[in-house]
Design an enzyme around this catalytic site. Structure first.
Site, PDB file in Angstrom:
ATOM      1  N   LYS A  11       2.843 -25.353  23.123  1.00  0.00           N
ATOM      2  CA  LYS A  11       3.612 -25.721  21.927  1.00  0.00           C
ATOM      3  C   LYS A  11       4.045 -24.442  21.228  1.00  0.00           C
ATOM      4  O   LYS A  11       3.408 -23.392  21.324  1.00  0.00           O
ATOM      5  CB  LYS A  11       2.813 -26.612  20.979  1.00  0.00           C
ATOM      6  N   ASP A 138      -4.922 -28.519  16.488  1.00  0.00           N
ATOM      7  CA  ASP A 138      -3.673 -28.727  17.222  1.00  0.00           C
ATOM      8  C   ASP A 138      -3.775 -29.822  18.279  1.00  0.00           C
ATOM      9  O   ASP A 138      -2.757 -30.204  18.871  1.00  0.00           O
ATOM     10  CB  ASP A 138      -3.243 -27.426  17.922  1.00  0.00           C
TER      11      ASP A 138
END
Length: 286
Positions: A11, A138
Site C-alpha cells: 500500500k 494497517d
C-alpha cells in the site's frame, strides 16, 4: 483443501494527516490509501507439523508471533474458536521491509483471507478487518485494499473511487525511519501545512488525476531529521523533473512515490533512480 497461495499487495499513502493525540495514547489519523501491484507471495500449509510459524528466508524477520503474519493466524484462530495447531506460512518477500508500504500488514491480511478460505469460516471482509485491528493499524485496510479513506488508528475505512489509469513509481532510500520517533517529533513541533483531504476526495470522485497529484502530501515529511528530509526531497525532485504529476513519502517512510500519467516517463525515471537506489518499483493501482 489444506494449502493455498495468495498475493499480498503493498500500500501507499496518497495523503497522511494527524488530527491529534487520543486519550489512549494513539494518534487520530486521516489517510487516503492505495494498494499497488507490488506483491509478497504468501503460501499457507494448514496442518503442516511444527506449530504456527513463518518462513521468509530473511534472517532479520521473526518466525514467531513477532511476525504479523503469525500474529494474524493466532488472532484468527482465537476469534473463530478453531482448534488447529499447525500452520506453516511461507513468505516470498518483494515489498521492501520497514518502508512505509505495509508489507508486514499486507502479509497478515493475506493470512486472514487465506485462513478464512481454508477453514471455510465464512467471515465477511469486515469481520476479517475487525480481527486485523488487534494485529496492526494497517491490517484492516490491507484486508480490503483498493482506494480508501482510513481514519481513527486506521481501522475506520471508507471505500473511495479508484485512481484513474496511472503509474506509481516507488523508491526506497537505504536508511530506516523510526515510527515512534516521528510521532514524538510531531507531538513536539508546531505544524502549519496539512493535506487537503477534502480536495483529494473530490479529485478522486471526479477522476481528475492531475488534481489528485496536486494534493499528495504527508505531514511526517516536516518532522524528519534534516539529512533524511534532504534525501526524500531529492528523490521527489527527481521524480517531478522526470515528469511525475506529484510525489510524496508513503506512511512513515522512507519510500517515496511519484504519480505518472505516462508509463514511458515513469520507466525513464525508474532507470534514473536505479543509478543510486537498489529498491525502485514501477507499479499500478490495484
Amino acid at each position: 483443501m489444506s494449502s493455498l497461495t495468495l498475493q499480498a499487495p503493498a500500500k501507499v499513502n496518497l495523503t497522511l494527516d494527524i488530527l491529534g493525540k487520543r486519550p489512549d495514547g494513539y494518534h487520530e489519523m486521516e489517510m487516503v490509501m492505495q494498494s499497488v501491484s507490488l506483491w509478497d507471495q504468501i503460501h499457507l500449509d494448514l496442518g503442516f507439523p511444527g506449530g504456527v510459524r513463518a518462513e521468509s528466508g530473511l534472517r532479520f524477520l521473526p518466525n514467531d508471533k513477532g511476525n504479523l503474519a503469525v500474529a494474524a493466524a493466532l488472532a484468527f484462530r482465537k476469534a473463530t474458536g478453531q482448534r488447529w495447531t499447525d500452520l506453516k506460512i511461507s513468505i516470498q518477500k518483494r515489498i521492501p521491509v520497514c518502508a512505509g508500504t505495509a508489507g508486514g500488514s499486507s502479509d497478515a491480511a493475506a493470512v486472514l483471507r487465506g485462513l478464512n478460505t481454508l477453514t471455510q469460516a465464512g467471515l465477511s471482509p469486515g469481520e476479517l478487518a475487525r480481527i486485523g485491528e488487534g494485529v496492526g493499524s494497517d491490517v484492516p485496510y490491507c484486508v480490503l485494499g483498493a482506494t480508501a479513506l482510513a481514519q481513527g488508528r486506521g481501522e475506520k475505512l471508507t471505500p473511495l473511487p479508484g485512481l484513474p489509469p496511472c503509474f506509481l513509481l516507488l523508491c526506497k532510500p537505504r536508511f530506516a525511519i523510526s515510527t515512534p520517533a516521528l510521532f514524538r517529533e510531531w507531538d513536539k513541533k508546531k505544524r502549519r501545512l496539512r493535506p487537503d483531504t477534502k480536495g483529494m476526495l473530490a479529485a478522486l470522485d471526479q477522476g481528475n488525476l492531475l488534481e489528485v497529484a496536486r494534493r499528495m502530501f504527508n505531514v511526517f515529511e516536516a518532522v524528519l531529521p534534516p539529512h533524511q528530509r534532504r534525501e526524500i526531497e531529492g528523490i521527489k525532485n527527481t521524480l517531478i523533473q522526470a515528469g511525475a504529476l506529484g510525489a510524496t513519502m508513503s506512511g512513515t517512510g522512507p519510500t517515496v512515490l511519484g504519480l505518472f500519467q505516462e508509463e514511458a516517463l515513469a520507466a525513464q525515471a525508474m532507470a534514473q533512480l536505479k543509478e543510486n537506489y537498489d529498491e525502485v518499483f514501477l507499479t499500478q493501482p490495484v
